[in-house]
Design a protein around this motif. Structure first.
Motif, PDB file in Angstrom:
ATOM      1  N   UNK A   1      -6.091 -33.406   0.879  1.00  0.00           N
ATOM      2  CA  UNK A   1      -7.205 -32.521   0.555  1.00  0.00           C
ATOM      3  C   UNK A   1      -8.177 -32.470   1.731  1.00  0.00           C
ATOM      4  N   UNK A   2      -8.765 -31.325   1.967  1.00  0.00           N
ATOM      5  CA  UNK A   2      -9.683 -31.135   3.091  1.00  0.00           C
ATOM      6  C   UNK A   2     -10.860 -32.105   3.059  1.00  0.00           C
ATOM      7  N   UNK A   3     -11.301 -32.504   1.869  1.00  0.00           N
ATOM      8  CA  UNK A   3     -12.452 -33.405   1.805  1.00  0.00           C
ATOM      9  C   UNK A   3     -12.088 -34.891   1.788  1.00  0.00           C
ATOM     10  N   UNK A   4     -10.830 -35.213   2.020  1.00  0.00           N
ATOM     11  CA  UNK A   4     -10.385 -36.608   2.059  1.00  0.00           C
ATOM     12  C   UNK A   4     -10.622 -37.170   3.468  1.00  0.00           C
ATOM     13  N   UNK A   5     -11.896 -37.313   3.828  1.00  0.00           N
ATOM     14  CA  UNK A   5     -12.287 -37.653   5.201  1.00  0.00           C
ATOM     15  C   UNK A   5     -11.726 -38.990   5.675  1.00  0.00           C
ATOM     16  N   UNK A   6     -11.736 -39.983   4.824  1.00  0.00           N
ATOM     17  CA  UNK A   6     -11.251 -41.299   5.262  1.00  0.00           C
ATOM     18  C   UNK A   6      -9.772 -41.251   5.624  1.00  0.00           C
ATOM     19  N   UNK A   7      -8.967 -40.623   4.773  1.00  0.00           N
ATOM     20  CA  UNK A   7      -7.540 -40.504   5.069  1.00  0.00           C
ATOM     21  C   UNK A   7      -7.319 -39.627   6.295  1.00  0.00           C
ATOM     22  N   UNK A   8      -8.067 -38.550   6.399  1.00  0.00           N
ATOM     23  CA  UNK A   8      -7.892 -37.643   7.531  1.00  0.00           C
ATOM     24  C   UNK A   8      -8.212 -38.324   8.857  1.00  0.00           C
ATOM     25  N   UNK A   9      -9.124 -39.279   8.869  1.00  0.00           N
ATOM     26  CA  UNK A   9      -9.413 -40.016  10.100  1.00  0.00           C
ATOM     27  C   UNK A   9      -8.164 -40.765  10.566  1.00  0.00           C
ATOM     28  N   UNK A  10      -7.436 -41.384   9.638  1.00  0.00           N
ATOM     29  CA  UNK A  10      -6.176 -42.039   9.982  1.00  0.00           C
ATOM     30  C   UNK A  10      -5.141 -41.004  10.403  1.00  0.00           C
ATOM     31  N   UNK A  11      -4.992 -39.954   9.621  1.00  0.00           N
ATOM     32  CA  UNK A  11      -3.970 -38.950   9.911  1.00  0.00           C
ATOM     33  C   UNK A  11      -4.193 -38.313  11.279  1.00  0.00           C
ATOM     34  N   UNK A  12      -5.440 -38.106  11.645  1.00  0.00           N
ATOM     35  CA  UNK A  12      -5.737 -37.537  12.966  1.00  0.00           C
ATOM     36  C   UNK A  12      -5.344 -38.485  14.098  1.00  0.00           C
ATOM     37  N   UNK A  13      -5.293 -39.777  13.819  1.00  0.00           N
ATOM     38  CA  UNK A  13      -4.851 -40.747  14.836  1.00  0.00           C
ATOM     39  C   UNK A  13      -3.336 -40.818  14.964  1.00  0.00           C
ATOM     40  N   UNK A  14      -2.620 -40.651  13.845  1.00  0.00           N
ATOM     41  CA  UNK A  14      -1.173 -40.890  13.876  1.00  0.00           C
ATOM     42  C   UNK A  14      -0.331 -39.615  13.877  1.00  0.00           C
ATOM     43  N   UNK A  15      -0.949 -38.464  13.649  1.00  0.00           N
ATOM     44  CA  UNK A  15      -0.183 -37.218  13.548  1.00  0.00           C
ATOM     45  C   UNK A  15      -1.014 -36.065  14.106  1.00  0.00           C
ATOM     46  N   UNK A  16      -0.432 -34.888  14.070  1.00  0.00           N
ATOM     47  CA  UNK A  16      -1.110 -33.691  14.565  1.00  0.00           C
ATOM     48  C   UNK A  16      -1.382 -32.739  13.410  1.00  0.00           C
ATOM     49  N   UNK A  17      -2.650 -32.362  13.255  1.00  0.00           N
ATOM     50  CA  UNK A  17      -3.007 -31.365  12.255  1.00  0.00           C
ATOM     51  C   UNK A  17      -2.648 -29.995  12.820  1.00  0.00           C
ATOM     52  N   UNK A  18      -1.824 -29.246  12.099  1.00  0.00           N
ATOM     53  CA  UNK A  18      -1.340 -27.960  12.590  1.00  0.00           C
ATOM     54  C   UNK A  18      -2.173 -26.785  12.085  1.00  0.00           C
ATOM     55  N   UNK A  19      -3.178 -27.056  11.245  1.00  0.00           N
ATOM     56  CA  UNK A  19      -4.085 -25.999  10.823  1.00  0.00           C
ATOM     57  C   UNK A  19      -3.667 -25.181   9.620  1.00  0.00           C
ATOM     58  N   UNK A  20      -2.601 -25.564   8.947  1.00  0.00           N
ATOM     59  CA  UNK A  20      -2.138 -24.778   7.806  1.00  0.00           C
ATOM     60  C   UNK A  20      -3.038 -24.963   6.596  1.00  0.00           C
ATOM     61  N   UNK A  21      -3.073 -23.957   5.756  1.00  0.00           N
ATOM     62  CA  UNK A  21      -3.781 -23.979   4.483  1.00  0.00           C
ATOM     63  C   UNK A  21      -2.738 -23.799   3.383  1.00  0.00           C
ATOM     64  N   UNK A  22      -2.793 -24.622   2.358  1.00  0.00           N
ATOM     65  CA  UNK A  22      -1.805 -24.569   1.289  1.00  0.00           C
ATOM     66  C   UNK A  22      -2.267 -23.665   0.160  1.00  0.00           C
ATOM     67  N   UNK A  23      -1.340 -22.929  -0.415  1.00  0.00           N
ATOM     68  CA  UNK A  23      -1.553 -22.130  -1.623  1.00  0.00           C
ATOM     69  C   UNK A  23      -0.528 -22.544  -2.653  1.00  0.00           C
ATOM     70  N   UNK A  24      -0.936 -22.598  -3.927  1.00  0.00           N
ATOM     71  CA  UNK A  24      -0.026 -22.899  -5.030  1.00  0.00           C
ATOM     72  C   UNK A  24      -0.001 -21.698  -5.958  1.00  0.00           C
ATOM     73  N   UNK A  25       1.177 -21.142  -6.154  1.00  0.00           N
ATOM     74  CA  UNK A  25       1.366 -20.022  -7.067  1.00  0.00           C
ATOM     75  C   UNK A  25       1.548 -20.578  -8.479  1.00  0.00           C
ATOM     76  N   UNK A  26       0.825 -20.079  -9.468  1.00  0.00           N
ATOM     77  CA  UNK A  26       0.960 -20.611 -10.834  1.00  0.00           C
ATOM     78  C   UNK A  26       2.335 -20.247 -11.410  1.00  0.00           C
ATOM     79  N   UNK A  27       3.029 -21.264 -11.880  1.00  0.00           N
ATOM     80  CA  UNK A  27       4.389 -21.063 -12.413  1.00  0.00           C
ATOM     81  C   UNK A  27       4.414 -21.003 -13.936  1.00  0.00           C
ATOM     82  N   UNK A  28       3.266 -21.086 -14.582  1.00  0.00           N
ATOM     83  CA  UNK A  28       3.272 -20.996 -16.049  1.00  0.00           C
ATOM     84  C   UNK A  28       2.247 -19.984 -16.513  1.00  0.00           C
TER      85      UNK A  28
END
Length: 145
Positions: free
Chosen positions: A118-145
């Motif tokens: 999630x975009x507001x998961x700042x603590x996790x994102x600090x780790x992720x920014x150290x170990x991986x590359x953020x590619x800038x994608x935005x996720x969409x979920x289509x309702x299936x029900x």
């Protein structure tokens, strides 16, 4: 010392509170039947895999991943769930769990390893920014029900 182990049948009682805490963090309800089905998929280990992080004889973190094909690669790995007990955060456990998934993905021929948060998961994102590359994608979920 952190030990990372494949989730075994005997780990259900220690895995479930961490899995429920993960789902609660993301404000997702899970029925007992859904929890049972998730555990069964993890135990089948054919497509979905899970590991627990252990410290001093106690499971303190979990990670789940799955392999799938994509149009552009025969095999990629999606790190689906990552959770570390709040009292254990900041001690390298999440990074160790990510590295376990990366080792497994490499050993199984995955062309890439990716995950979402999630975009507001700042603590996790600090780790992720150290170990991986953020590619800038935005996720969409289509309702299936």
């Amino acid at each position: 010392m952190i030990g990372i182990e494949v989730l075994r049948a005997a780990d259900r009682a220690t895995w479930e509170p961490l899995a429920r805490a993960y789902k609660h963090f993301y404000r997702t309800q899970v029925t007992p039947a859904e929890m049972d089905a998730a555990w069964q998929r993890l135990q089948a280990s054919d497509v979905v895999q899970g590991w627990g992080a252990w410290r001093a004889g106690r499971m303190v973190g979990i990670v789940h991943a799955l392999h799938h094909a994509s149009v552009w690669a025969d095999r990629v790995c999606y790190l689906q769930d990552l959770y570390v007990d709040e009292a254990e955060r900041g001690q390298g456990i999440a990074a160790a769990l990510i590295e376990q998934v990366a080792r497994h993905a490499r050993a199984n021929g995955a062309a890439r390893l990716y995950w979402l948060t999630h975009a507001d998961n700042a603590r996790a994102r600090a780790l992720y920014d150290r170990v991986a590359q953020h590619q800038g994608y935005i996720r969409y979920d289509y309702p299936m029900s």
